[in-house]
Scaffold this motif. Structure first.
Motif, PDB file in Angstrom:
ATOM      1  N   CYS A  23      -9.720 -13.368 -11.626  1.00  0.00           N
ATOM      2  CA  CYS A  23      -9.139 -14.121 -12.397  1.00  0.00           C
ATOM      3  C   CYS A  23      -9.334 -15.408 -11.750  1.00  0.00           C
ATOM      4  CB  CYS A  23      -7.769 -13.577 -12.225  1.00  0.00           C
ATOM      5  SG  CYS A  23      -6.305 -14.801 -12.700  1.00  0.00           S
ATOM      6  N   LYS A  24      -9.674 -16.245 -12.631  1.00  0.00           N
ATOM      7  CA  LYS A  24      -9.912 -17.772 -11.979  1.00  0.00           C
ATOM      8  C   LYS A  24     -11.209 -17.791 -10.909  1.00  0.00           C
ATOM      9  CE  LYS A  24      -5.849 -20.013 -13.849  1.00  0.00           C
ATOM     10  NZ  LYS A  24      -4.645 -20.719 -13.370  1.00  0.00           N
ATOM     11  N   ASP A  25     -10.463 -18.100  -9.657  1.00  0.00           N
ATOM     12  CA  ASP A  25     -11.478 -18.198  -8.511  1.00  0.00           C
ATOM     13  C   ASP A  25     -11.245 -16.965  -7.456  1.00  0.00           C
ATOM     14  OD1 ASP A  25      -9.195 -19.087  -7.764  1.00  0.00           O
ATOM     15  OD2 ASP A  25      -9.882 -20.714  -6.556  1.00  0.00           O
ATOM     16  N   GLU A  26     -10.339 -15.850  -7.692  1.00  0.00           N
ATOM     17  CA  GLU A  26      -9.951 -15.048  -7.191  1.00  0.00           C
ATOM     18  C   GLU A  26     -10.331 -13.585  -7.617  1.00  0.00           C
ATOM     19  OE1 GLU A  26      -6.170 -13.010  -4.887  1.00  0.00           O
ATOM     20  OE2 GLU A  26      -5.902 -14.866  -6.046  1.00  0.00           O
ATOM     21  N   THR A  27     -10.747 -12.864  -6.486  1.00  0.00           N
ATOM     22  CA  THR A  27     -11.119 -11.449  -6.937  1.00  0.00           C
ATOM     23  C   THR A  27     -10.036 -10.550  -6.059  1.00  0.00           C
ATOM     24  OG1 THR A  27     -13.559 -11.747  -7.311  1.00  0.00           O
ATOM     25  CG2 THR A  27     -12.804  -9.311  -6.948  1.00  0.00           C
ATOM     26  N   MET A  28      -9.443  -9.585  -6.619  1.00  0.00           N
ATOM     27  CA  MET A  28      -8.516  -8.676  -5.915  1.00  0.00           C
ATOM     28  C   MET A  28      -9.184  -7.254  -6.225  1.00  0.00           C
ATOM     29  SD  MET A  28      -5.137 -10.385  -7.105  1.00  0.00           S
ATOM     30  CE  MET A  28      -5.398 -10.457  -8.615  1.00  0.00           C
ATOM     31  N   LEU A  29      -8.579  -6.106  -5.345  1.00  0.00           N
ATOM     32  CA  LEU A  29      -8.992  -4.738  -5.486  1.00  0.00           C
ATOM     33  C   LEU A  29      -7.963  -3.890  -5.595  1.00  0.00           C
ATOM     34  CD1 LEU A  29     -11.371  -2.891  -4.978  1.00  0.00           C
ATOM     35  CD2 LEU A  29     -10.903  -2.784  -2.667  1.00  0.00           C
ATOM     36  N   ILE A  49     -12.974  -9.665  -0.961  1.00  0.00           N
ATOM     37  CA  ILE A  49     -11.856  -9.524  -1.608  1.00  0.00           C
ATOM     38  C   ILE A  49     -10.675 -10.308  -1.064  1.00  0.00           C
ATOM     39  CG2 ILE A  49     -10.016  -8.035  -1.824  1.00  0.00           C
ATOM     40  CD1 ILE A  49     -12.157  -7.458  -3.877  1.00  0.00           C
ATOM     41  N   LYS A  50      -9.772 -10.980  -1.489  1.00  0.00           N
ATOM     42  CA  LYS A  50      -8.667 -11.787  -0.838  1.00  0.00           C
ATOM     43  C   LYS A  50      -7.435 -10.892  -0.895  1.00  0.00           C
ATOM     44  CE  LYS A  50      -6.273 -16.181  -1.205  1.00  0.00           C
ATOM     45  NZ  LYS A  50      -6.006 -17.293  -2.069  1.00  0.00           N
ATOM     46  N   HIS A  51      -7.025 -10.284  -1.970  1.00  0.00           N
ATOM     47  CA  HIS A  51      -5.750  -9.264  -1.849  1.00  0.00           C
ATOM     48  C   HIS A  51      -6.244  -7.900  -2.453  1.00  0.00           C
ATOM     49  CE1 HIS A  51      -3.746 -13.304  -2.368  1.00  0.00           C
ATOM     50  NE2 HIS A  51      -3.470 -13.055  -1.253  1.00  0.00           N
ATOM     51  N   ALA A  52      -5.546  -7.089  -1.758  1.00  0.00           N
ATOM     52  CA  ALA A  52      -5.714  -5.613  -2.081  1.00  0.00           C
ATOM     53  C   ALA A  52      -4.606  -4.884  -2.294  1.00  0.00           C
ATOM     54  CB  ALA A  52      -6.764  -4.774  -0.972  1.00  0.00           C
ATOM     55  N   PHE A  53      -4.477  -3.703  -3.161  1.00  0.00           N
ATOM     56  CA  PHE A  53      -3.346  -3.133  -3.388  1.00  0.00           C
ATOM     57  C   PHE A  53      -3.804  -1.412  -3.425  1.00  0.00           C
ATOM     58  CE2 PHE A  53      -3.423  -6.941  -6.038  1.00  0.00           C
ATOM     59  CZ  PHE A  53      -2.258  -7.552  -5.924  1.00  0.00           C
ATOM     60  N   LEU A  54      -2.763  -0.862  -2.882  1.00  0.00           N
ATOM     61  CA  LEU A  54      -2.806   0.703  -2.584  1.00  0.00           C
ATOM     62  C   LEU A  54      -1.497   1.291  -3.245  1.00  0.00           C
ATOM     63  CD1 LEU A  54      -4.196   3.038  -1.388  1.00  0.00           C
ATOM     64  CD2 LEU A  54      -3.316   2.617   0.673  1.00  0.00           C
ATOM     65  N   THR A  55      -1.822   2.138  -4.178  1.00  0.00           N
ATOM     66  CA  THR A  55      -0.625   2.729  -4.632  1.00  0.00           C
ATOM     67  C   THR A  55      -0.415   3.974  -3.897  1.00  0.00           C
ATOM     68  OG1 THR A  55      -2.265   4.436  -5.921  1.00  0.00           O
ATOM     69  CG2 THR A  55      -1.505   2.423  -6.965  1.00  0.00           C
ATOM     70  N   GLU A  75      -5.275  -9.202   2.579  1.00  0.00           N
ATOM     71  CA  GLU A  75      -4.132  -8.769   2.661  1.00  0.00           C
ATOM     72  C   GLU A  75      -3.925  -7.493   1.868  1.00  0.00           C
ATOM     73  OE1 GLU A  75      -0.672 -12.125   3.091  1.00  0.00           O
ATOM     74  OE2 GLU A  75      -1.595 -12.262   1.275  1.00  0.00           O
ATOM     75  N   LEU A  76      -3.344  -6.391   2.148  1.00  0.00           N
ATOM     76  CA  LEU A  76      -3.065  -5.170   1.776  1.00  0.00           C
ATOM     77  C   LEU A  76      -1.848  -4.821   1.470  1.00  0.00           C
ATOM     78  CD1 LEU A  76      -4.292  -2.389   0.706  1.00  0.00           C
ATOM     79  CD2 LEU A  76      -4.263  -1.705   3.002  1.00  0.00           C
TER      80      LEU A  76
END
Length: 411
Positions: A23-29, A49-55, A75-76
């Motif tokens: 999204c825009k200039d950022e890729t997240m995982l 990756i700049k930001h990551a999310f773990l369920t 950041e995770l």
């Protein structure tokens, strides 16, 4: 705001989950797991990756996180319980890779850097990022499992694995109004039996086996299933033992009672079970009434030790309480009555029964959850039978993504 999504794995299969959000200039995982097959299977390579999310902390969702977080120091975002259980799983996957002589996908240092990158969040917490806000909701699947709601120009919900009924450990996931819904479809085309009836049948079989002088062996997944079975059995009054990684996970669950439906029940179950900590204790456990032990698919863990010594007595019983994947000892036991240990085939003379204690929503529960979220777009993932949902979800724009093929949605 146009946003590009791309699955790196897990879109059209159960396992090795991973999805980028650009999204825009950022890729997240969103998640990054492995399939713990022999040899392990990994998702496509993740970009920077700049930001990551773990369920949650099952290996097919968390198992490759160190390969990204260790590299990028991103950041995770996850719950603290998921982070701590995930750390156990990551170290265990390295141990297995060494033992099986597989290439190691990351190092112990990567795991350490991953844990330092964790931003711990509780359910209903909201974080502000550059392009949108993100809120956590309970997914019900296992203690600490989260759904992520992305709030921008529209609302987008990513469920991860979810369950929509209460279990002995967790409350049900609650629907969230959203424009875009990314939802798992593991049990597409299949329904679970009534949970209470399954519990009753399981307990009756335990009584039957103990009454005839046998020992019940319950191979269980360390995360969630071991603890649920312990809570279910806590009032039986039998000599019961627990072995394997599930012991460590149980201790962590006890440290985070806010993620449990009934913390007192798990505490009581923990008191009722003796823990196997040494080889001599394992010998003693063989004389018990009930043994709850990893691994859940009989491909490793203490369960193989117990089966070797107890397989020839038909008074004993192996009660399977989890999914048995193809090419596993558990599936071979169900279909052929044998298991393979160190290249040798062993006939199992014990009684074998299978019980459905799934931590996933079934076909109808997923359909009902979709309806309750009122989305426009439904992205089905984590499923080999996604097409089975199409008739029931005809009122929505259903997207069946493929690994490596990007698609766009407004977010």
């Amino acid at each position: 705001m146009k946003t590009e999504f791309k699955f790196l794995g897990g879109a059209d299969m159960v396992g090795r989950m991973g999805m980028t959000i650009e999204c825009k200039d950022e890729t997240m995982l969103m998640e990054y797991g492995m399939s713990p097959s022999k040899p392990p299977e990994y998702p496509l390579q993740a970009p920077r990756i700049k930001h990551a999310f773990l369920t949650h902390s099952h290996l097919d969702h968390c198992g490759m996180m160190p390969a990204v977080c260790g590299r990028d120091r991103c950041e995770l975002f996850t719950t603290p319980l998921t982070a701590e259980v995930g750390e156990i799983m990551m170290h265990d996957s390295l141990k297995i890779a060494k033992a099986e002589n597989y290439p190691q996908p990351y190092t112990a240092g990567d795991i350490e850097r991953t844990m330092k990158s964790v931003v711990p969040l509780e359910f209903e917490d909201t974080i502000e990022l550059d392009n949108f806000d993100v809120r956590l909701h309970s997914a019900g699947h296992v203690p600490g499992a989260a759904m992520f709601e992305f709030m921008g120009d529209t609302n987008t919900l990513y469920t991860g694995d979810l369950h929509t009924i209460p279990t002995r450990l967790t409350d049900a996931a609650k629907p969230v109004d959203c424009e875009n819904l990314f939802i798992e479809g593991t049990y597409g085309g299949r329904l679970h039996p009534d949970r209470k009836a399954t519990e009753k049948e399981f307990l009756e079989k335990v009584d039957e086996v103990v009454d005839r002088g046998g020992t019940v062996i319950v191979p269980s997944f360390a995360i969630g299933r071991t603890q649920e079975i312990m809570v279910l059995l806590k009032d039986c009054g039998y000599d019961m033992w627990v072995d394997g990684m599930g012991r460590s996970v149980t201790r962590l669950y006890s440290d985070y009672p806010e993620y449990l439906l009934d913390p007192k029940a798990l505490k009581a179950a923990k008191r009722r079970f003796s823990e196997v900590r040494t080889a001599n204790m394992r010998k003693e456990a063989r004389r018990a009434d009930v043994i709850v032990t990893t691994g859940g698919m009989l491909d490793g863990g203490p369960v193989l030790n117990y089966l070797k010594g107890m397989k020839d007595d038909p008074k004993n019983a192996v009660l399977l309480v989890g999914y048995q994947a193809e090419d596993t000892n558990g599936r071979m036991l169900m279909e052929q009555g044998v298991i393979n240990v160190d290249g040798e085939t062993h006939k199992i003379e014990c009684e074998v029964q299978k019980y459905d204690f799934s931590a996933h929503a079934d076909h109808q529960q997923i359909v009902d959850f979709v309806h309750a979220c009122h989305p426009t777009n439904v992205v089905l993932m984590h499923s080999e039978t996604r097409e089975m949902f199409l008739d029931d979800l005809a009122d929505y724009n259903v997207i069946l993504p493929k690994p490596g093929e990007p698609f766009q949605l407004e977010i």
